[in-house]
Design a protein around this motif. Sequence first.
Motif, PDB file in Angstrom:
ATOM      1  N   ALA A  66     -38.656 -21.422 -21.258  1.00 39.12           N
ATOM      2  CA  ALA A  66     -37.385 -21.115 -20.600  1.00 39.12           C
ATOM      3  C   ALA A  66     -36.985 -22.205 -19.612  1.00 39.12           C
ATOM      4  O   ALA A  66     -35.800 -22.546 -19.483  1.00 39.12           O
ATOM      5  CB  ALA A  66     -37.480 -19.769 -19.886  1.00 39.12           C
ATOM      6  N   SER A  67     -37.942 -22.766 -18.889  1.00 42.55           N
ATOM      7  CA  SER A  67     -37.614 -23.825 -17.932  1.00 42.55           C
ATOM      8  C   SER A  67     -37.088 -25.071 -18.634  1.00 42.55           C
ATOM      9  O   SER A  67     -36.189 -25.751 -18.118  1.00 42.55           O
ATOM     10  CB  SER A  67     -38.839 -24.174 -17.091  1.00 42.55           C
ATOM     11  OG  SER A  67     -39.885 -24.674 -17.905  1.00 42.55           O
ATOM     12  N   PHE A  68     -37.636 -25.358 -19.814  1.00 46.17           N
ATOM     13  CA  PHE A  68     -37.137 -26.505 -20.573  1.00 46.17           C
ATOM     14  C   PHE A  68     -35.689 -26.269 -21.014  1.00 46.17           C
ATOM     15  O   PHE A  68     -34.870 -27.192 -20.980  1.00 46.17           O
ATOM     16  CB  PHE A  68     -38.033 -26.752 -21.787  1.00 46.17           C
ATOM     17  CG  PHE A  68     -37.598 -27.925 -22.628  1.00 46.17           C
ATOM     18  CD1 PHE A  68     -37.901 -29.219 -22.254  1.00 46.17           C
ATOM     19  CD2 PHE A  68     -36.884 -27.722 -23.797  1.00 46.17           C
ATOM     20  CE1 PHE A  68     -37.503 -30.299 -23.027  1.00 46.17           C
ATOM     21  CE2 PHE A  68     -36.478 -28.789 -24.581  1.00 46.17           C
ATOM     22  CZ  PHE A  68     -36.794 -30.087 -24.188  1.00 46.17           C
ATOM     23  N   PHE A 119     -26.757 -31.222 -19.933  1.00 45.20           N
ATOM     24  CA  PHE A 119     -25.455 -31.136 -20.579  1.00 45.20           C
ATOM     25  C   PHE A 119     -24.334 -30.872 -19.560  1.00 45.20           C
ATOM     26  O   PHE A 119     -23.194 -31.283 -19.776  1.00 45.20           O
ATOM     27  CB  PHE A 119     -25.456 -30.054 -21.645  1.00 45.20           C
ATOM     28  CG  PHE A 119     -26.213 -30.438 -22.882  1.00 45.20           C
ATOM     29  CD1 PHE A 119     -25.804 -31.493 -23.666  1.00 45.20           C
ATOM     30  CD2 PHE A 119     -27.342 -29.740 -23.265  1.00 45.20           C
ATOM     31  CE1 PHE A 119     -26.494 -31.859 -24.816  1.00 45.20           C
ATOM     32  CE2 PHE A 119     -28.058 -30.083 -24.407  1.00 45.20           C
ATOM     33  CZ  PHE A 119     -27.625 -31.157 -25.179  1.00 45.20           C
ATOM     34  N   LYS A 120     -24.673 -30.193 -18.463  1.00 48.78           N
ATOM     35  CA  LYS A 120     -23.682 -29.928 -17.423  1.00 48.78           C
ATOM     36  C   LYS A 120     -23.585 -31.057 -16.416  1.00 48.78           C
ATOM     37  O   LYS A 120     -22.835 -30.946 -15.444  1.00 48.78           O
ATOM     38  CB  LYS A 120     -24.027 -28.625 -16.702  1.00 48.78           C
ATOM     39  CG  LYS A 120     -23.874 -27.382 -17.566  1.00 48.78           C
ATOM     40  CD  LYS A 120     -24.227 -26.128 -16.781  1.00 48.78           C
ATOM     41  CE  LYS A 120     -24.042 -24.886 -17.634  1.00 48.78           C
ATOM     42  NZ  LYS A 120     -24.414 -23.648 -16.883  1.00 48.78           N
ATOM     43  N   CYS A 121     -24.387 -32.130 -16.637  1.00 47.02           N
ATOM     44  CA  CYS A 121     -24.385 -33.311 -15.769  1.00 47.02           C
ATOM     45  C   CYS A 121     -24.768 -32.953 -14.345  1.00 47.02           C
ATOM     46  O   CYS A 121     -24.192 -33.442 -13.369  1.00 47.02           O
ATOM     47  CB  CYS A 121     -23.031 -34.000 -15.770  1.00 47.02           C
ATOM     48  SG  CYS A 121     -22.542 -34.606 -17.390  1.00 47.02           S
ATOM     49  N   GLN A 122     -25.734 -32.060 -14.191  1.00 46.54           N
ATOM     50  CA  GLN A 122     -26.202 -31.659 -12.868  1.00 46.54           C
ATOM     51  C   GLN A 122     -27.417 -32.509 -12.473  1.00 46.54           C
ATOM     52  O   GLN A 122     -28.317 -32.671 -13.264  1.00 46.54           O
ATOM     53  CB  GLN A 122     -26.579 -30.171 -12.857  1.00 46.54           C
ATOM     54  CG  GLN A 122     -25.409 -29.252 -13.108  1.00 46.54           C
ATOM     55  CD  GLN A 122     -25.825 -27.783 -13.113  1.00 46.54           C
ATOM     56  OE1 GLN A 122     -27.008 -27.476 -13.018  1.00 46.54           O
ATOM     57  NE2 GLN A 122     -24.869 -26.904 -13.221  1.00 46.54           N
ATOM     58  N   CYS A 150     -32.511 -28.603 -20.009  1.00 49.51           N
ATOM     59  CA  CYS A 150     -31.593 -29.157 -21.014  1.00 49.51           C
ATOM     60  C   CYS A 150     -30.156 -28.765 -20.713  1.00 49.51           C
ATOM     61  O   CYS A 150     -29.227 -29.583 -20.842  1.00 49.51           O
ATOM     62  CB  CYS A 150     -31.993 -28.675 -22.410  1.00 49.51           C
ATOM     63  SG  CYS A 150     -33.555 -29.339 -23.015  1.00 49.51           S
ATOM     64  N   THR A 151     -29.951 -27.525 -20.296  1.00 50.24           N
ATOM     65  CA  THR A 151     -28.604 -27.074 -19.955  1.00 50.24           C
ATOM     66  C   THR A 151     -28.044 -27.836 -18.772  1.00 50.24           C
ATOM     67  O   THR A 151     -26.858 -28.208 -18.748  1.00 50.24           O
ATOM     68  CB  THR A 151     -28.621 -25.571 -19.641  1.00 50.24           C
ATOM     69  OG1 THR A 151     -29.172 -24.853 -20.763  1.00 50.24           O
ATOM     70  CG2 THR A 151     -27.220 -25.055 -19.376  1.00 50.24           C
ATOM     71  N   SER A 152     -28.909 -28.112 -17.789  1.00 47.68           N
ATOM     72  CA  SER A 152     -28.437 -28.867 -16.622  1.00 47.68           C
ATOM     73  C   SER A 152     -28.071 -30.295 -16.984  1.00 47.68           C
ATOM     74  O   SER A 152     -27.155 -30.886 -16.388  1.00 47.68           O
ATOM     75  CB  SER A 152     -29.523 -28.869 -15.542  1.00 47.68           C
ATOM     76  OG  SER A 152     -30.681 -29.571 -15.985  1.00 47.68           O
ATOM     77  N   LEU A 187     -33.583 -36.080 -26.116  1.00 50.23           N
ATOM     78  CA  LEU A 187     -33.314 -35.061 -25.104  1.00 50.23           C
ATOM     79  C   LEU A 187     -34.588 -34.678 -24.361  1.00 50.23           C
ATOM     80  O   LEU A 187     -34.569 -34.467 -23.139  1.00 50.23           O
ATOM     81  CB  LEU A 187     -32.696 -33.829 -25.771  1.00 50.23           C
ATOM     82  CG  LEU A 187     -32.328 -32.659 -24.856  1.00 50.23           C
ATOM     83  CD1 LEU A 187     -31.281 -33.095 -23.838  1.00 50.23           C
ATOM     84  CD2 LEU A 187     -31.814 -31.482 -25.675  1.00 50.23           C
ATOM     85  N   VAL A 188     -35.700 -34.571 -25.074  1.00 49.59           N
ATOM     86  CA  VAL A 188     -36.977 -34.257 -24.428  1.00 49.59           C
ATOM     87  C   VAL A 188     -37.369 -35.350 -23.442  1.00 49.59           C
ATOM     88  O   VAL A 188     -37.813 -35.074 -22.316  1.00 49.59           O
ATOM     89  CB  VAL A 188     -38.079 -34.063 -25.492  1.00 49.59           C
ATOM     90  CG1 VAL A 188     -39.451 -33.922 -24.825  1.00 49.59           C
ATOM     91  CG2 VAL A 188     -37.802 -32.832 -26.331  1.00 49.59           C
TER      92      VAL A 188
END
Length: 390
Positions: free
Chosen positions: A377-379, A387-390, A383-385, A58-59
Amino acid sequence: MSPTLIAFNTSDFMLMNYSNTSEHTLQELEWEIFVEQGIPVTVFLCVMSVVGTLGNALVILTVGRCGRWLNYKILIQYLSVNDLFSCAFSIPGYIVLTRFPYTLRSDAFCKSATMFHIFVGAYSVDLLCFIALERFRKTCRPFKPQFTVKYTKIVIACLAVFNLALASFGLFTFSAQPIPVHVGNLIGIRCMILKESIFAKVFSKTLSLLLLLKIVVCTILYIIIGNRILKHRKQRPRTASFRFQSSRNSKQNSNEESYKDFKSETVNGAQRMSAKSVTSFELSISSRNGDSTRHKNALKGKALFTKSARISFMFLMCTCLSFISFVPVLIIRCVESFDWQLRKDMFEYLGPMAAILYRFHVLNHVINPIVYCLTNASFRRDCTSIFKCQ
């Protein structure tokens, strides 16, 4: 690094419970040892392998999406690639050796696995040391020339070559050797250090000393970095209040001077007053623009230092937790260097926990993605983006 030098002797203490038993085959003995002593460490290693593989992957994906490559992002990327290889290949190798401590007869597997363990451990520690040096220059020497991206990549490549050459000595340090199992006169094959070789003993102690030296150097660098950050935070409120007070006084003085000029020019004539008023107005506008530019530069410098301090704190946490994971192995190494019998007694007392302490250094390759998520926080947003396929 040094944990790999004792990584293949973890089941020695397990044989004590089987010294008075009846006839066993080697496979039956391995299974009994695994059921009674090997399951906890196997579960621990499996969890570390899965978490570390997913986390480092993921990193790599998150940092790889960045538009601008900075030094710390490049270092994170290479450190994550190294940790990914360790979690995907090195830790499963430990699991295999835990399950089959006496029947893996391949000398090539023994030597190659040892070399790979030494390389990933030593390279990870060296990258953390270089990160500490880069953070020291960024935080404590901000106005001096910094490491360029090209220079950083050259250093990373040189460290890889150096550690690869260092790990190659493991080919002459470990081998698959026949040993008596002392249960039914069985002979097993163990991948272990050549105890009769002086070179192997010197190499083992050299790796331990290098690891200890790197821990000391990184500790000193991060102490200096921490003091610098704390000193900056203490000076920040005082500096802000002084700037605010000085700017307010300058505005009051400029207003008084403008009023006096306006009054004197009123007495001397309308034409002169008009010219002077225009000049005073232009000077006032230019001074306000200068104050605004200085204020913006101060805010920009403060924001950059704050960002650098957060990155330094993130790497400080990674380095501290990584080095803590090596502490049990260093203690065991010191104990076995002075008294081998004390080491056996300690392992017998600890039971299955001893094997986990032997492998506790694998946390060095797993903890970094968790620290990135907790401190950056930016990381977390990146990571959230993903998972959201953005």
